[in-house]
Design a protein around this motif. Sequence first.
Motif, mmCIF file in Angstrom:
data_model
loop_
_atom_site.group_PDB
_atom_site.id
_atom_site.type_symbol
_atom_site.label_atom_id
_atom_site.label_comp_id
_atom_site.label_asym_id
_atom_site.label_seq_id
_atom_site.Cartn_x
_atom_site.Cartn_y
_atom_site.Cartn_z
ATOM 1 N N VAL A 271 0.842 -1.199 0.000
ATOM 2 C CA VAL A 271 0.000 0.000 0.000
ATOM 3 C C VAL A 271 0.881 1.254 0.000
ATOM 4 C CG1 VAL A 271 -1.709 1.306 1.315
ATOM 5 C CG2 VAL A 271 -1.886 -1.193 1.164
ATOM 6 N N LEU A 272 1.855 1.272 0.886
ATOM 7 C CA LEU A 272 2.724 2.464 0.952
ATOM 8 C C LEU A 272 3.556 2.631 -0.314
ATOM 9 C CD1 LEU A 272 4.087 2.777 4.631
ATOM 10 C CD2 LEU A 272 2.810 4.488 3.299
ATOM 11 N N GLU A 273 4.006 1.530 -0.894
ATOM 12 C CA GLU A 273 4.753 1.630 -2.156
ATOM 13 C C GLU A 273 3.880 2.237 -3.256
ATOM 14 O OE1 GLU A 273 5.815 -2.520 -2.519
ATOM 15 O OE2 GLU A 273 7.912 -2.161 -2.009
ATOM 16 N N LEU A 274 2.613 1.859 -3.269
ATOM 17 C CA LEU A 274 1.714 2.406 -4.302
ATOM 18 C C LEU A 274 1.471 3.897 -4.061
ATOM 19 C CD1 LEU A 274 0.118 1.275 -6.811
ATOM 20 C CD2 LEU A 274 -1.907 1.368 -5.349
ATOM 21 N N VAL A 275 1.259 4.257 -2.810
ATOM 22 C CA VAL A 275 1.046 5.672 -2.469
ATOM 23 C C VAL A 275 2.260 6.498 -2.876
ATOM 24 C CG1 VAL A 275 0.782 7.304 -0.546
ATOM 25 C CG2 VAL A 275 -0.567 5.193 -0.596
ATOM 26 N N HIS A 276 3.449 6.010 -2.522
ATOM 27 C CA HIS A 276 4.678 6.760 -2.842
ATOM 28 C C HIS A 276 4.918 6.824 -4.343
ATOM 29 C CE1 HIS A 276 6.106 5.843 1.512
ATOM 30 N NE2 HIS A 276 5.366 6.933 1.463
ATOM 31 N N ALA A 277 4.582 5.743 -5.066
ATOM 32 C CA ALA A 277 4.741 5.773 -6.532
ATOM 33 C C ALA A 277 3.799 6.804 -7.134
ATOM 34 C CB ALA A 277 4.459 4.384 -7.107
ATOM 35 N N PHE A 278 2.579 6.865 -6.622
ATOM 36 C CA PHE A 278 1.595 7.828 -7.131
ATOM 37 C C PHE A 278 2.119 9.252 -6.929
ATOM 38 C CE2 PHE A 278 -2.856 8.368 -8.505
ATOM 39 C CZ PHE A 278 -3.027 9.719 -8.298
ATOM 40 N N GLU A 279 2.639 9.514 -5.727
ATOM 41 C CA GLU A 279 3.154 10.863 -5.424
ATOM 42 C C GLU A 279 4.356 11.198 -6.297
ATOM 43 O OE1 GLU A 279 3.838 10.227 -1.189
ATOM 44 O OE2 GLU A 279 2.188 11.633 -0.736
ATOM 45 N N ARG A 280 5.251 10.231 -6.452
ATOM 46 C CA ARG A 280 6.513 10.479 -7.196
ATOM 47 C C ARG A 280 6.244 10.697 -8.676
ATOM 48 N NH1 ARG A 280 8.417 5.971 -6.139
ATOM 49 N NH2 ARG A 280 8.181 4.906 -8.147
ATOM 50 N N VAL A 281 5.425 9.831 -9.255
ATOM 51 C CA VAL A 281 5.208 9.901 -10.714
ATOM 52 C C VAL A 281 4.352 11.104 -11.088
ATOM 53 C CG1 VAL A 281 4.061 8.701 -12.631
ATOM 54 C CG2 VAL A 281 5.529 7.412 -11.031
ATOM 55 N N ASN A 282 3.376 11.439 -10.238
ATOM 56 C CA ASN A 282 2.407 12.484 -10.596
ATOM 57 C C ASN A 282 2.674 13.823 -9.914
ATOM 58 O OD1 ASN A 282 0.862 10.659 -12.255
ATOM 59 N ND2 ASN A 282 0.103 9.720 -10.349
ATOM 60 N N ILE A 320 4.075 -0.488 -12.297
ATOM 61 C CA ILE A 320 3.367 0.286 -11.266
ATOM 62 C C ILE A 320 3.341 1.760 -11.668
ATOM 63 C CG2 ILE A 320 3.514 1.142 -8.878
ATOM 64 C CD1 ILE A 320 2.425 -1.660 -8.938
ATOM 65 N N GLU A 321 4.428 2.229 -12.250
ATOM 66 C CA GLU A 321 4.497 3.638 -12.695
ATOM 67 C C GLU A 321 3.438 3.897 -13.782
ATOM 68 O OE1 GLU A 321 7.123 1.734 -12.111
ATOM 69 O OE2 GLU A 321 7.784 2.805 -10.299
ATOM 70 N N ASP A 322 3.271 2.948 -14.715
ATOM 71 C CA ASP A 322 2.219 3.094 -15.739
ATOM 72 C C ASP A 322 0.849 3.180 -15.060
ATOM 73 O OD1 ASP A 322 4.085 2.752 -17.855
ATOM 74 O OD2 ASP A 322 3.869 0.568 -17.765
ATOM 75 N N MET A 323 0.654 2.338 -14.036
ATOM 76 C CA MET A 323 -0.652 2.261 -13.392
ATOM 77 C C MET A 323 -1.011 3.564 -12.704
ATOM 78 S SD MET A 323 -0.294 -1.552 -11.723
ATOM 79 C CE MET A 323 0.716 -2.762 -12.638
#
Length: 341
Positions: A271-282, A320-323
Motif C-alpha cells: 500500500v505504501l509503495e503504491l502511495v509513494h509511486a503515485f506521489e513520485r510519478v504524478n 506500477i508507474e504506468d498504473m
Amino acid sequence: MKIKKVLVSGGAGYIGTHTCIELIAAGFEVVCADNFCNSSPVAMERVEQITGTAIPVHRMDFCRLDEVEALFREEAIDAAIHFAGHKAVGESVAKPLKYYENNLLSLINLCKVMGKGKARNVVFSSSATVYGLSDKLPLTEETPTSAYNPYGRTKLYIEEILKDLHAAEPGWNVSILRYFNPVGAHPSGLIGEDPSDIPNNLMPYISQVAVGRLEKLRIFGNDYDTPDGTGVRDFIHVVDLARGHVAALRKLEEEPGYMVHNLGTGKGCSVLELVHAFERVNGVPIPYEIVGRRPGDVAANYAATDKARRELGWEATHTIEDMVRDTWHWQSENPKGYAED
Ligand code: WQD
C-alpha cells in the motif's frame, strides 16, 4: 469454432469498457449489454470515441430472462464475456441475498439462453478472492479455493456452475479468469474507474484524494508481516487485464474446453509503495493516516503467472508507474468521473 461477435455483459463498467477496446483492436465485433446500475452510458460514448467504432449498446438486466432472450434474438452472438454483477465485498456481507440473486441469476439466465444455441463460449470474470485467506504464495490455479464473503462465494459458485455445465452438455467452452487487483486506466484518459460511492478499493481512493474529492487516505494497518508493514497486493493494469480476455477467447477458439487462469503480474506491491509511486510519478501529495486493520484483509497475495503465459501466451507488461500515471491522467481530466459537470 471461429468467434466473430462477442457479447460483453456489464460492458459499460470499468473492466468491461477496457475489454471492449481490446476486443475491437483484435478484430472482434462487440455487443455491449448493461443495466447501468453501476456504470454510465457516457463510458460507451468514450469507447466509441477511442475505437472509432459504433458499438451496439443494449440497456438490459440479465436477471430478466425475457430480456436475455430478446438480446440473443437480435444479436448473433458467438461468445460472451460475463462481467455483469455486483462487486462490493462489504455490501455483499450486509446484503447477501442481493448478491446471490443478482450474480447467480444473471449467469444462469445467460447460460440458459446460450444453451439453446450452438455458441456456448463463455469467459467469466472471476477473482483472486476465491483463494480465500490462503497464505501459501504465490497463489497458483491449484491453490485450494475457499471464499470468505458472499461476493467471493458468488464468484466461486459461478465457477462451479460453469464447470458442471461443461461436464454435462457438449459444446460448452469456458475460460475462468481470476483477476488480482485491477487498477489504472486507458492511456487516452477518456475512460477509467468511476465508483458510484465512496471507493472501497485503494487506487480509486488515492486518486479521489489526489483530485480533492476526499480529504485523506486511511491506510488499514501497518503491522502486517510485510516489508513495510502495510498490505501487499498484485496490482495489474486494466489494459493488461483486458488483453488477457482477448488471449482467453483465442484459446477457446483453438482448444475448446474448461480452463482456469490467474491474471496478475506475479509481483507484490505494498500500500505504501503504491502511495509513494503515485506521489513520485504524478507530483501530487497523498495525505494519509495509519488506522486499524480492515476485517477480512489478508497480509499479502500475488499471483503465479506461468500458466497464463504458457497456455494463453499472455503476460502483463505495464509497470506500477504506468498504473499510477494512467490513473491520475483519467482522474485529473475527469474529476467527477463520468458525471456531467
Ligand atoms: C488493497 C489493499 C487494503 C483501501 C478487493 C476485493 C477483490 C477484488 C479487488 C473484485 C489492502 C488497503 C484499501 C483503503 C487501504 N475485487 N486499503 N485503504 O481488498 O485486495 O481486493 O478488490 O474482484 O475481490 O477483495 O483490494 O483495493 O480494497 O485493498 O489501506 O482505503 O489496500 O487494506 O491491503 P483487495 P483493496
